[in-house]
Scaffold this active site. Sequence first.
Site, PDB file in Angstrom:
ATOM      1  N   HIS A  56       0.841  -1.201   0.000  1.00  0.00           N
ATOM      2  CA  HIS A  56       0.000   0.000   0.000  1.00  0.00           C
ATOM      3  C   HIS A  56       0.875   1.249   0.000  1.00  0.00           C
ATOM      4  CE1 HIS A  56      -3.867  -2.006   1.779  1.00  0.00           C
ATOM      5  NE2 HIS A  56      -3.465  -2.555   0.658  1.00  0.00           N
ATOM      6  N   GLU A  58       0.882   3.873   1.814  1.00  0.00           N
ATOM      7  CA  GLU A  58       1.375   4.309   3.132  1.00  0.00           C
ATOM      8  C   GLU A  58       2.597   3.502   3.562  1.00  0.00           C
ATOM      9  OE1 GLU A  58      -1.742   3.422   2.263  1.00  0.00           O
ATOM     10  OE2 GLU A  58      -3.173   4.048   3.778  1.00  0.00           O
ATOM     11  N   CYS A  86      -6.040   1.701   5.896  1.00  0.00           N
ATOM     12  CA  CYS A  86      -6.647   0.431   6.303  1.00  0.00           C
ATOM     13  C   CYS A  86      -6.056   0.021   7.653  1.00  0.00           C
ATOM     14  CB  CYS A  86      -6.372  -0.643   5.247  1.00  0.00           C
ATOM     15  SG  CYS A  86      -4.645  -1.183   5.223  1.00  0.00           S
ATOM     16  N   CYS A  89      -2.123  -0.510   7.481  1.00  0.00           N
ATOM     17  CA  CYS A  89      -1.347   0.731   7.430  1.00  0.00           C
ATOM     18  C   CYS A  89      -1.476   1.513   8.737  1.00  0.00           C
ATOM     19  CB  CYS A  89      -1.799   1.581   6.249  1.00  0.00           C
ATOM     20  SG  CYS A  89      -1.386   0.796   4.678  1.00  0.00           S
TER      21      CYS A  89
HETATM   22 ZN   LIG Z   1      -3.358   0.078   3.777  1.00  0.00          ZN
END
Ligand SMILES: [Zn+2]
Length: 149
Positions: A56, A58, A86, A89
């Site tokens: 991801h 992040e 999410c 993260c």
């Molecule tokens: Zn994430």
Amino acid sequence: MENPFDDDYFMRKALQEAEYAFDRGEIPVGALIVIDNRIIARAHNLTELLTDVTAHAEMQAITAASNFLGGKYLVNCTLYVTLEPCQMCAGALYWSQISKIVYGARDHERGCIALKTKLHPKTVMIGGILAEESAQLLKRFFIEKRNLN
Ligand SMILES: [Zn+2]
């Protein structure tokens, strides 16, 4: 005089990252990490390219910022991300002790708010910055993807 380096300014840059992701067939989420109005990490989602569900935006940004700072804690840093983090993260951000998280669109299903993921007590989170643009880009991506299949 108005500060040109406001949340909108940096979220625009994060949105640019999301657009790069879009152009590369990645779910369009972009992230930046900023310290003292200086961008020290830029990233976008790379889950397809790396065949890695942990890639991801992040996560990439946290690693890049830590490398840049030469330290693992992101104290006095702000993360700008076009979509609410999410739980993975948010968990990584917890460990980073980042000072501030600014997100664009809410993720009502998989976001850390709905899933009640704990942030670090030192972390402040605000959302809704360029939320509409961030959400529209994601929407467009999934519509185009559906039409290709
Ligand atoms: Zn994430």
